[in-house]
Motif scaffolding. Structure first.
Motif, PDB file in Angstrom:
ATOM      1  N   GLY A   1      12.859  98.384  64.815  1.00  0.00           N
ATOM      2  CA  GLY A   1      13.472  97.773  65.621  1.00  0.00           C
ATOM      3  C   GLY A   1      12.903  96.830  66.321  1.00  0.00           C
ATOM      4  O   GLY A   1      13.627  96.111  67.458  1.00  0.00           O
ATOM      5  N   ASP A   2      11.620  96.138  66.092  1.00  0.00           N
ATOM      6  CA  ASP A   2      10.944  94.916  66.592  1.00  0.00           C
ATOM      7  C   ASP A   2      11.514  93.736  66.206  1.00  0.00           C
ATOM      8  O   ASP A   2      11.847  93.612  64.912  1.00  0.00           O
ATOM      9  CB  ASP A   2       9.652  95.273  66.704  1.00  0.00           C
ATOM     10  CG  ASP A   2       9.202  96.565  67.211  1.00  0.00           C
ATOM     11  OD1 ASP A   2       9.545  96.640  68.480  1.00  0.00           O
ATOM     12  OD2 ASP A   2       7.939  97.095  66.836  1.00  0.00           O
ATOM     13  N   ASP A   3      11.704  92.791  66.975  1.00  0.00           N
ATOM     14  CA  ASP A   3      11.964  91.270  66.510  1.00  0.00           C
ATOM     15  C   ASP A   3      10.902  90.707  65.582  1.00  0.00           C
ATOM     16  O   ASP A   3       9.798  90.634  66.040  1.00  0.00           O
ATOM     17  CB  ASP A   3      12.475  90.480  67.571  1.00  0.00           C
ATOM     18  CG  ASP A   3      13.942  90.912  68.037  1.00  0.00           C
ATOM     19  OD1 ASP A   3      14.297  91.510  67.366  1.00  0.00           O
ATOM     20  OD2 ASP A   3      14.245  90.399  69.135  1.00  0.00           O
ATOM     21  N   GLU A   4      11.143  90.234  64.490  1.00  0.00           N
ATOM     22  CA  GLU A   4      10.408  89.460  63.716  1.00  0.00           C
ATOM     23  C   GLU A   4      10.764  88.191  63.417  1.00  0.00           C
ATOM     24  O   GLU A   4      12.103  88.095  63.397  1.00  0.00           O
ATOM     25  CB  GLU A   4       9.730  90.362  62.527  1.00  0.00           C
ATOM     26  CG  GLU A   4       8.883  91.499  63.001  1.00  0.00           C
ATOM     27  CD  GLU A   4       8.283  92.147  61.663  1.00  0.00           C
ATOM     28  OE1 GLU A   4       8.662  91.857  60.425  1.00  0.00           O
ATOM     29  OE2 GLU A   4       7.140  93.072  61.904  1.00  0.00           O
ATOM     30  N   THR A   5      10.216  87.180  62.655  1.00  0.00           N
ATOM     31  CA  THR A   5      10.662  85.810  62.401  1.00  0.00           C
ATOM     32  C   THR A   5      10.788  85.607  60.803  1.00  0.00           C
ATOM     33  O   THR A   5       9.803  86.139  60.168  1.00  0.00           O
ATOM     34  CB  THR A   5      10.049  84.776  62.831  1.00  0.00           C
ATOM     35  OG1 THR A   5      10.209  84.658  64.282  1.00  0.00           O
ATOM     36  CG2 THR A   5      10.435  83.451  62.419  1.00  0.00           C
ATOM     37  N   PHE A   6      11.890  85.298  60.320  1.00  0.00           N
ATOM     38  CA  PHE A   6      11.927  84.986  58.859  1.00  0.00           C
ATOM     39  C   PHE A   6      12.210  83.410  58.664  1.00  0.00           C
ATOM     40  O   PHE A   6      13.218  82.836  59.305  1.00  0.00           O
ATOM     41  CB  PHE A   6      13.216  85.861  58.219  1.00  0.00           C
ATOM     42  CG  PHE A   6      13.619  85.127  56.780  1.00  0.00           C
ATOM     43  CD1 PHE A   6      13.047  85.808  55.782  1.00  0.00           C
ATOM     44  CD2 PHE A   6      14.587  84.286  56.671  1.00  0.00           C
ATOM     45  CE1 PHE A   6      13.127  85.455  54.436  1.00  0.00           C
ATOM     46  CE2 PHE A   6      14.977  83.966  55.155  1.00  0.00           C
ATOM     47  CZ  PHE A   6      13.957  84.599  54.498  1.00  0.00           C
ATOM     48  N   LEU A   7      11.594  82.806  57.807  1.00  0.00           N
ATOM     49  CA  LEU A   7      11.411  81.427  57.447  1.00  0.00           C
ATOM     50  C   LEU A   7      11.845  81.072  56.215  1.00  0.00           C
ATOM     51  O   LEU A   7      11.241  81.761  55.200  1.00  0.00           O
ATOM     52  CB  LEU A   7      10.241  80.734  58.182  1.00  0.00           C
ATOM     53  CG  LEU A   7       9.588  81.107  59.248  1.00  0.00           C
ATOM     54  CD1 LEU A   7       8.252  80.650  59.458  1.00  0.00           C
ATOM     55  CD2 LEU A   7      10.488  80.393  60.483  1.00  0.00           C
ATOM     56  N   ALA A   8      12.961  80.230  55.995  1.00  0.00           N
ATOM     57  CA  ALA A   8      13.310  79.613  54.703  1.00  0.00           C
ATOM     58  C   ALA A   8      12.896  77.960  54.598  1.00  0.00           C
ATOM     59  O   ALA A   8      13.537  77.407  55.493  1.00  0.00           O
ATOM     60  CB  ALA A   8      14.592  80.100  54.298  1.00  0.00           C
ATOM     61  N   TRP A   9      11.992  77.487  53.715  1.00  0.00           N
ATOM     62  CA  TRP A   9      11.854  76.302  53.654  1.00  0.00           C
ATOM     63  C   TRP A   9      12.849  75.579  52.626  1.00  0.00           C
ATOM     64  O   TRP A   9      12.888  76.375  51.523  1.00  0.00           O
ATOM     65  CB  TRP A   9      10.515  75.966  52.923  1.00  0.00           C
ATOM     66  CG  TRP A   9       9.391  76.172  54.159  1.00  0.00           C
ATOM     67  CD1 TRP A   9       8.741  75.184  54.934  1.00  0.00           C
ATOM     68  CD2 TRP A   9       8.900  77.401  54.612  1.00  0.00           C
ATOM     69  NE1 TRP A   9       7.886  75.830  55.674  1.00  0.00           N
ATOM     70  CE2 TRP A   9       8.003  77.122  55.585  1.00  0.00           C
ATOM     71  CE3 TRP A   9       8.872  78.691  54.339  1.00  0.00           C
ATOM     72  CZ2 TRP A   9       7.132  77.988  56.123  1.00  0.00           C
ATOM     73  CZ3 TRP A   9       8.386  79.701  55.057  1.00  0.00           C
ATOM     74  CH2 TRP A   9       7.315  79.352  55.893  1.00  0.00           C
ATOM     75  N   MET A  10      13.568  74.756  52.918  1.00  0.00           N
ATOM     76  CA  MET A  10      14.791  74.371  52.231  1.00  0.00           C
ATOM     77  C   MET A  10      14.426  72.767  51.862  1.00  0.00           C
ATOM     78  O   MET A  10      14.379  71.956  52.491  1.00  0.00           O
ATOM     79  CB  MET A  10      16.017  74.072  53.291  1.00  0.00           C
ATOM     80  CG  MET A  10      17.505  74.038  52.701  1.00  0.00           C
ATOM     81  SD  MET A  10      18.063  74.947  51.507  1.00  0.00           S
ATOM     82  CE  MET A  10      18.242  76.504  52.626  1.00  0.00           C
ATOM     83  N   GLY A  11      14.940  72.627  50.298  1.00  0.00           N
ATOM     84  CA  GLY A  11      14.980  71.364  50.073  1.00  0.00           C
ATOM     85  C   GLY A  11      16.271  70.555  50.005  1.00  0.00           C
ATOM     86  O   GLY A  11      17.154  71.323  50.961  1.00  0.00           O
ATOM     87  N   THR A  12      16.743  69.869  49.058  1.00  0.00           N
ATOM     88  CA  THR A  12      17.888  69.211  49.669  1.00  0.00           C
ATOM     89  C   THR A  12      19.222  70.062  49.307  1.00  0.00           C
ATOM     90  O   THR A  12      20.253  70.098  50.150  1.00  0.00           O
ATOM     91  CB  THR A  12      18.043  67.990  48.334  1.00  0.00           C
ATOM     92  OG1 THR A  12      16.882  67.270  48.662  1.00  0.00           O
ATOM     93  CG2 THR A  12      19.197  67.407  48.481  1.00  0.00           C
TER      94      THR A  12
END
Length: 265
Positions: free
Chosen positions: A98-109
């Motif tokens: 139930g704790d907040d975490e961060t998801f990251l997506a590196w996006m190309g074009t």
């Protein structure tokens, strides 16, 4: 481009769970990412995109023995580092506790080039709420009687960060160590020494080495960790250890990052 910006502005942020972000794989389209996860908390397009990417690859290289399919992820990360003009889509999700975490997506074009999960950070890149408001974050798991710091946050030199697993890290000093140069270490900028202590208050042994420490100079450039007096130790449960790490770094002031904790001069 203006149409895409309009679409993002009209999306709504979703309350995401771990199972939602785990569905996001390298190669899916930007439209599919937005459809599944909704509006990002932030889309980064500055130098921080590659700084965080480099940190992510470094973390995965350290933990590759313990994480499934980490070799594939490391390869994807290194390939992404060679790409230009990536953007980083930042989302917040709740883990199984139930704790907040961060998801990251590196996006190309058009599609996702790399993804990773890390400790929570806000839209300004900070790992904790630093406005001093009590009650905004749950730090009870990390507190002791004398020190209410947590694993996430900004600390001054000499302060301790208490991690959820029972580990306590203290950066005791950051020093210019030009007088410690030797004939075996090539330095292109400044030789900087970071001294630290580790208090392993867990029930298991703890492996730690110099690559777990990140040093940034006054221009936010990441320094190179050196092999000089390289620290690599296994610390017994309930025991302490002190060490030092050397870096080839730009000019002060310096910032040290270990996990979600940050020490600033």
């Amino acid at each position: 481009m203006e149409i895409q910006k309009h679409l993002v502005r009209n999306l709504k942020q979703k309350k995401l769970k771990l199972e939602d972000v785990e569905k996001i794989k390298v190669g899916i389209s930007k439209d599919e990412l937005l459809e599944k996860l909704g509006k990002p908390l932030k889309i980064w397009d500055d130098d921080y995109v590659y700084e965080e990417l480099d940190s992510s690859v470094t973390r995965n290289e350290y933990f590759y023995k313990y994480i499934d399919k980490s070799e594939e992820k490391i390869k994807q990360g290194k390939q992404a580092k060679e790409m230009k003009s990536l953007k980083m889509y930042q989302y917040t999700y709740s883990n199984d506790s139930g704790d907040d975490e961060t998801f990251l997506a590196w996006m190309g074009t058009d599609d996702v080039k790399y993804t990773d999960m890390r400790a929570f950070m806000d839209k300004d890149g900070y790992s904790a709420d630093d406005n001093g408001d009590e009650g905004e974050s749950d730090s009870s798991d990390y507190n002791n009687a004398d020190d209410e710091t947590t694993e996430s946050g900004i600390f001054t030199i000499g302060e301790s960060a208490h991690y959820a697993n029972g580990q306590i890290m203290t950066i005791t000093s950051i020093k210019n160590a030009q007088n410690e140069k030797d004939d075996y270490t090539e330095i292109s900028q400044n030789l900087v020494k970071v001294e630290f202590t580790i208090d392993n208050q867990t029930s298991e042994t703890l492996d730690f080495d110099s690559t777990m420490i990140e040093l940034y100079d006054g221009e936010r450039n990441k320094a190179e960790v050196l092999s000089k007096d390289f620290y690599s130790e296994t610390i017994a449960a309930g025991m302490k250890s002190s060490g030092k790490a050397y870096f080839d770094a730009g000019k002060a002031p310096y910032t040290v990052i270990i996990g979600a904790a940050k020490w600033e001069e």
